[in-house]
Enzyme design. Structure first.
Site, mmCIF file in Angstrom:
data_model
loop_
_atom_site.group_PDB
_atom_site.id
_atom_site.type_symbol
_atom_site.label_atom_id
_atom_site.label_comp_id
_atom_site.label_asym_id
_atom_site.label_seq_id
_atom_site.Cartn_x
_atom_site.Cartn_y
_atom_site.Cartn_z
ATOM 1 N N ASP A 128 71.362 27.189 71.252
ATOM 2 C CA ASP A 128 70.817 27.413 69.923
ATOM 3 C C ASP A 128 71.986 27.716 68.999
ATOM 4 O OD1 ASP A 128 68.797 27.948 67.925
ATOM 5 O OD2 ASP A 128 69.255 30.062 68.156
ATOM 6 N N SER A 129 71.736 27.618 67.701
ATOM 7 C CA SER A 129 72.777 27.975 66.733
ATOM 8 C C SER A 129 73.120 29.464 66.813
ATOM 9 C CB SER A 129 72.288 27.639 65.323
ATOM 10 O OG SER A 129 71.053 28.288 65.085
ATOM 11 N N CYS A 170 61.087 26.555 63.709
ATOM 12 C CA CYS A 170 62.358 27.289 63.716
ATOM 13 C C CYS A 170 62.279 28.340 64.810
ATOM 14 C CB CYS A 170 62.589 27.957 62.360
ATOM 15 S SG CYS A 170 64.065 28.999 62.310
ATOM 16 N N HIS A 187 63.204 31.338 65.145
ATOM 17 C CA HIS A 187 62.870 32.745 64.839
ATOM 18 C C HIS A 187 61.397 32.967 64.516
ATOM 19 C CE1 HIS A 187 67.185 32.649 64.353
ATOM 20 N NE2 HIS A 187 67.239 33.955 64.178
ATOM 21 N N GLU A 235 65.982 38.923 62.060
ATOM 22 C CA GLU A 235 67.234 39.486 62.590
ATOM 23 C C GLU A 235 67.479 40.910 62.105
ATOM 24 O OE1 GLU A 235 70.533 36.764 62.395
ATOM 25 O OE2 GLU A 235 69.483 35.348 63.690
ATOM 26 N N CYS A 283 67.246 24.954 69.303
ATOM 27 C CA CYS A 283 67.387 25.012 67.847
ATOM 28 C C CYS A 283 66.680 23.821 67.196
ATOM 29 C CB CYS A 283 68.876 24.992 67.511
ATOM 30 S SG CYS A 283 69.225 25.043 65.759
HETATM 31 N N1 DGN Z 1 67.976 28.089 65.287
HETATM 32 C C1 DGN Z 1 67.741 27.596 63.945
HETATM 33 C C2 DGN Z 1 66.540 26.647 63.962
HETATM 34 O O1 DGN Z 1 65.671 26.727 64.844
HETATM 35 O O2 DGN Z 1 66.468 25.798 63.085
HETATM 36 C C3 DGN Z 1 67.511 28.747 62.967
HETATM 37 C C4 DGN Z 1 68.766 29.522 62.669
HETATM 38 C C5 DGN Z 1 69.719 28.710 61.835
HETATM 39 O O3 DGN Z 1 70.618 28.110 62.340
HETATM 40 N N2 DGN Z 1 69.496 28.696 60.564
#
Ligand code: DGN
Length: 256
Positions: free
Chosen positions: A7-8, A182, A184, A150, A71
């Site tokens: 993930d990012s 997304c 989160h 977060e 992600c």
């Molecule tokens: N993990 C990213 C997503 O699911 O698009 C969200 C966090 C990000 O990189 N902005």
């Protein structure tokens, strides 16, 4: 054999947690690119480049047979590039999430929420229309949802206000199903359900469980769990007890 997830940042731990619960015996290695999060505001070229580096780290360092691109932004832009470059199974979140939404909608009207990059990519629209061309889709980017999660503000009035700010308009379209596009957003599921109790919420992290089942992976019974981050992350410290069983993260260095 094992699964690699990337993930990012740390949001993908929602996916890690769901997979852990469904497949407790599977070895899993998670990589969060916390040094370069967020991907959601970056160009397509950058997201592809970063995603290939993340996938490369997992393939080079672990005996994995499957990469989960947790992600949504990376899934939206880079999944074909990862599939082309690496000879392992590659599962993203966009296709399974789209498929699940089409299974549950009763009026063929679906809302999609995600980062600006995911919405701009049109990935969910393409995936949904590829399965059912006459589906009606409304998309909204919800950039404030990530910081709310977060900063642990989910149970506050701030979360209530921001959810309504982004979703009140979308709800007037008559969509009966909402894709959380997304990583989160599953943590805001209860807040969304509180204001829009009739909407069917599709969590892509749950949608990929069927895809993993279909792979019929051999399991080693090790239940090895590792979390790697490319930089220190206050968000990880905040979320690790909720999403990662309190596990300590190790440092990852990615090859350019
Ligand atoms: N993990 C990213 C997503 O699911 O698009 C969200 C966090 C990000 O990189 N902005």
């Amino acid at each position: 054999m094992a699964i690699g997830i990337f993930d990012s940042g740390v949001g993908g731990l929602t996916v890690y947690k769901t997979i852990s619960e469904h497949f407790p015996e599977l070895d899993m290695h998670y990589l969060g690119d916390t040094a370069r999060v967020p991907y959601g505001s970056r160009s397509q070229e950058t997201v592809i480049n970063y995603s290939l580096q993340c996938a490369g780290f997992l393939v080079d360092n672990f005996d994995i047979d499957t990469i989960i691109v947790a992600c949504n932004t990376a899934s939206s832009y880079a999944i074909d590039h990862i599939r082309k470059k690496f000879k392992v199974n590659v599962i993203g979140v966009v296709e399974p999430g789209s498929y699940s939404a089409l299974q549950v909608t009763e009026n063929n009207k679906i809302g999609v929420i995600g980062t600006r990059a995911t919405v701009r990519s049109g990935s969910y629209v393409k995936a949904l229309k590829a399965i059912r061309s006459d589906v009606e889709i409304t998309q909204t980017a919800c950039p404030l949802f990530v910081p709310i999660v977060e900063e642990m503000l989910v149970d506050t009035d701030i979360a209530d206000m921001v959810v309504r700010h982004y979703l009140d308009n979308m709800m007037t379209t008559g969509a009966d199903t909402l894709i959380l596009g997304c990583t989160h957003y599953p943590l805001l599921k209860n807040v969304i359900a509180k204001f829009y109790p009739d909407i069917k919420i599709v969590d892509s992290s749950e949608a990929i469980i069927d895809c993993i089942n279909e792979l019929k992976l051999n399991v080693n019974q090790h239940s090895k769990r590792e979390i790697y981050l490319t930089d220190e992350s206050p968000a990880f410290e905040t979320l690790k007890n909720i999403l990662a069983g309190g596990i300590t993260a190790k440092k990852a260095v990615l090859k350019p």
